[in-house]
Design an enzyme around this catalytic site. Structure first.
Site, short mmCIF file in Angstrom:
data_model
loop_
_atom_site.label_atom_id
_atom_site.label_comp_id
_atom_site.label_asym_id
_atom_site.label_seq_id
_atom_site.Cartn_x
_atom_site.Cartn_y
_atom_site.Cartn_z
CG HIS A 116 -1.83 1.22 1.26
ND1 HIS A 116 -1.44 2.40 1.86
CD2 HIS A 116 -3.06 1.46 0.77
CE1 HIS A 116 -2.40 3.30 1.73
NE2 HIS A 116 -3.39 2.75 1.08
CG HIS A 124 -1.27 9.52 -5.10
ND1 HIS A 124 -2.16 10.17 -5.92
CD2 HIS A 124 -1.98 8.54 -4.50
CE1 HIS A 124 -3.34 9.61 -5.81
NE2 HIS A 124 -3.27 8.62 -4.98
CG ASP A 156 -6.84 8.16 -6.54
OD1 ASP A 156 -7.11 7.13 -5.88
OD2 ASP A 156 -6.16 9.08 -6.06
ZN ZN Z 1 -5.07 5.40 -4.42
#
Ligand code: ZN
Length: 410
Positions: free
Chosen positions: A160, A224, A275
Site C-alpha cells: 500500500h 501519487h 483514483d
Molecule cells: Zn489510491
C-alpha cells in the site's frame, strides 16, 4: 478510432463518495486527512454486494469514456467487523464479477496493508484492509491469480505505502510480485505527512527508502509521486519506473501537482488514473498533467521537448493515458499495433467538443477539449461493449447504485 485508454489507478468503491464530501465539516481547514475520515466511513460500510454495485457503476462510466483497462488498487479484504471472509478473496471476486458484467479488462492489484503507521496498529475501518502475514497474503494472491483463464483478468501486487508496511514486508511483497512478472503498484508520497513519518521511522524519504530496498524497476509504479525532491525524481527515472498521476483526484484533495516534467526528463514513464472517481474522464486527467504545471509555473507548453508540429504535446499526453498505462499494468493494450489486444474506441467527429478540427488540430482538440460524450463505440479484445454511446447495463447499474447510496447515506 483511438487505442483504448488505460486507467492505471482506481478505487472503484470510492465512486460512492462523489458529491458527498464537498462540504465543510469543521472550522479547521479541510484537507486530505479529513477527507480520508469520510472515505473510511464508506469503506467500513460496504458489503460484498455493495462493492459489486459501486464497481459496476464506476466501470460502466469508464467504458463509456473510452477506458478499456482498469488497474484496481484493492484493499477492502475483510468483512465489516474486520474478520476474514470464508473465501478470503470474496471482495476480489466481486470486483472481477463487476468487470466481467461491464466487459472492461481488469488488473486487480491486491494490496498488502498491515498497520496504521509505524506507531499505530490498524484500527476502526482500517481493520478491513488487513492483508495478514505476508505468507498468507502470497497464498491468497496466488489463489486469485490461479483461477484466471482469461487475459481480461490479471493480478498484480500493491504494497500500500511506506506507512502501511514495515520495510521488510515491503521488500518481500515486491520480491513475490517480481518473481511472477506481476505489476507492482504503491502509493508513494501524496502528502507531506507521509514523508515526515517515513523520515521519522527510517531516516529516509519514501523514494530514498524504495531505492535503498532495491524495489524500483520498470515493473514498479509509484502512484501519487508528488512530494518528491529532484534526487528522488532522478532515482525513479534511473530505474525506468512508472509514475501514475491522478490529477482530478489530487486537485480535489488539495494534494499538489506531480512534477511530471522532471520524471519525463529523468526517464520515468507517466500514466494516469481516476483514483477516487471524483470524475471519470481520463483525458481530463491526461491534460491536467500538463495544465496543473502551467498553473504552478506560470508558463505554457511545459512538458516534452521542442517539437515544431501541431499535436506533439497532445500525442505525448495521449500516450500517458494509453501506452503509459499499459506499461504500468503489464498489459498488451494501449496501442493499435499487430499483436496487441484489439482494445479501441471511436469518437464522433461531429460532437460539439471536437467539431471542425482539421487533421492538424484533431488530436489536440480531443486531448485538450474532447468530452466523454463524444465516445461512440468501445471494443475490448475485439468485442464491442459500448455501441453508439450506449452500454446495455447502464440503466440497471444506475438504479441499483441509487438504492445502494440510499442505504449508505441515509
Ligand atoms: Zn489510491
Amino acid at each position: 478510432m483511438l487505442p483504448g485508454l488505460i486507467n492505471a489507478h482506481s478505487h472503484a468503491f470510492q465512486r460512492t463518495l462523489r458529491g458527498r464530501t464537498e462540504w465543510r465539516e469543521a472550522s479547521t481547514p479541510e484537507n486530505f486527512w479529513s477527507w480520508r475520515t469520510q472515505m473510511y466511513r464508506v469503506a467500513g460500510a460496504l458489503d460484498p454486494d455493495g462493492l459489486r454495485i459501486a464497481a459496476r457503476l464506476a466501470f460502466t462510466e469508464m467504458v463509456l469514456a473510452g477506458i478499456t483497462t482498469v488497474g484496481e488498487f484493492h484493499y477492502l479484504h475483510r468483512d465489516r467487523a474486520g474478520r476474514p471472509f470464508t473465501d478470503p478473496n470474496e471482495m476480489g471476486w466481486q470486483l472481477r464479477a463487476a468487470a466481467e458484467e461491464v466487459g472492461i479488462r481488469l488488473v486487480l492489484l491486491r494490496v498488502a496493508y498491515r498497520r496504521g503507521n509505524h506507531r499505530a496498529a490498524l484500527e476502526g475501518p482500517q481493520r478491513r484492509f488487513d492483508s495478514g502475514e505476508v505468507d498468507r497474503f502470497f497464498e491468497e494472491s496466488q489463489a486469485l491469480a490461479s483461477r484466471s483463464s482469461s487475459d481480461l483478468f490479471r493480478v498484480g501486487v500493491a504494497p500500500h505505502s511506506v506507512r502501511a508496511l514495515s520495510a521488510g514486508d515491503l521488500a518481500e511483497v515486491v520480491r513475490f510480485g517480481r518473481a511472477r512478472g506481476w505489476a507492482i503498484h504503491m502509493h508513494l508520497a501524496e502528502q507531506p505527512g507521509e514523508v515526515s513519518a517515513c523520515l521519522e521511522e527510517h531516516g529516509r524519504r519514501p523514494a530514498e527508502l524504495c531505492a535503498d530496498l532495491g524495489i524500483l524497476g520498470p515493473d514498479f509504479t509509484a502512484v501519487h509521486a508528488i512530494e518528491c525532491l529532484p534526487h528522488e525524481v532522478a532515482e525513479l527515472g534511473k530505474a525506468r519506473a512508472n509514475v501514475c498521476a491522478c490529477p482530478t483526484t489530487e486537485r480535489n484533495l488539495g494534494d499538489r501537482a506531480v512534477p511530471a516534467q522532471g520524471f519525463l526528463d529523468a526517464g520515468a514513464t507517466l500514466s494516469v488514473g481516476t483514483d477516487s472517481q471524483v470524475q471519470i474522464d481520463l483525458l481530463e486527467d491526461a491534460r491536467e498533467v500538463e495544465l496543473n504545471l502551467r498553473l504552478t509555473l506560470g508558463q505554457r507548453m511545459v512538458l516534452g521537448p521542442v517539437r515544431r508540429y501541431p499535436g506533439a504535446l497532445a500525442a505525448l499526453l495521449f500516450d500517458v493515458a494509453s501506452v503509459g498505462g499499459s506499461k504500468s499494468l503489464g498489459v498488451s493494450s494501449g496501442a493499435l499495433v499487430p499483436g496487441a489486444a484489439a482494445d479501441f474506441f471511436t469518437m464522433d467527429l461531429a460532437d460539439p467538443s471536437i467539431a471542425e478540427a482539421d487533421d492538424d488540430a484533431l488530436l489536440s482538440s480531443i486531448v485538450f477539449g474532447g468530452s466523454p460524450r463524444a465516445v461512440r463505440d468501445v471494443a475490448v479484445r475485439g468485442r464491442f461493449v459500448v455501441r453508439d454511446g450506449h452500454h446495455p447495463i447502464t440503466a440497471r447499474a444506475v438504479a441499483e447504485f441509487a438504492r445502494l447510496q440510499d442505504t449508505l447515506w441515509s
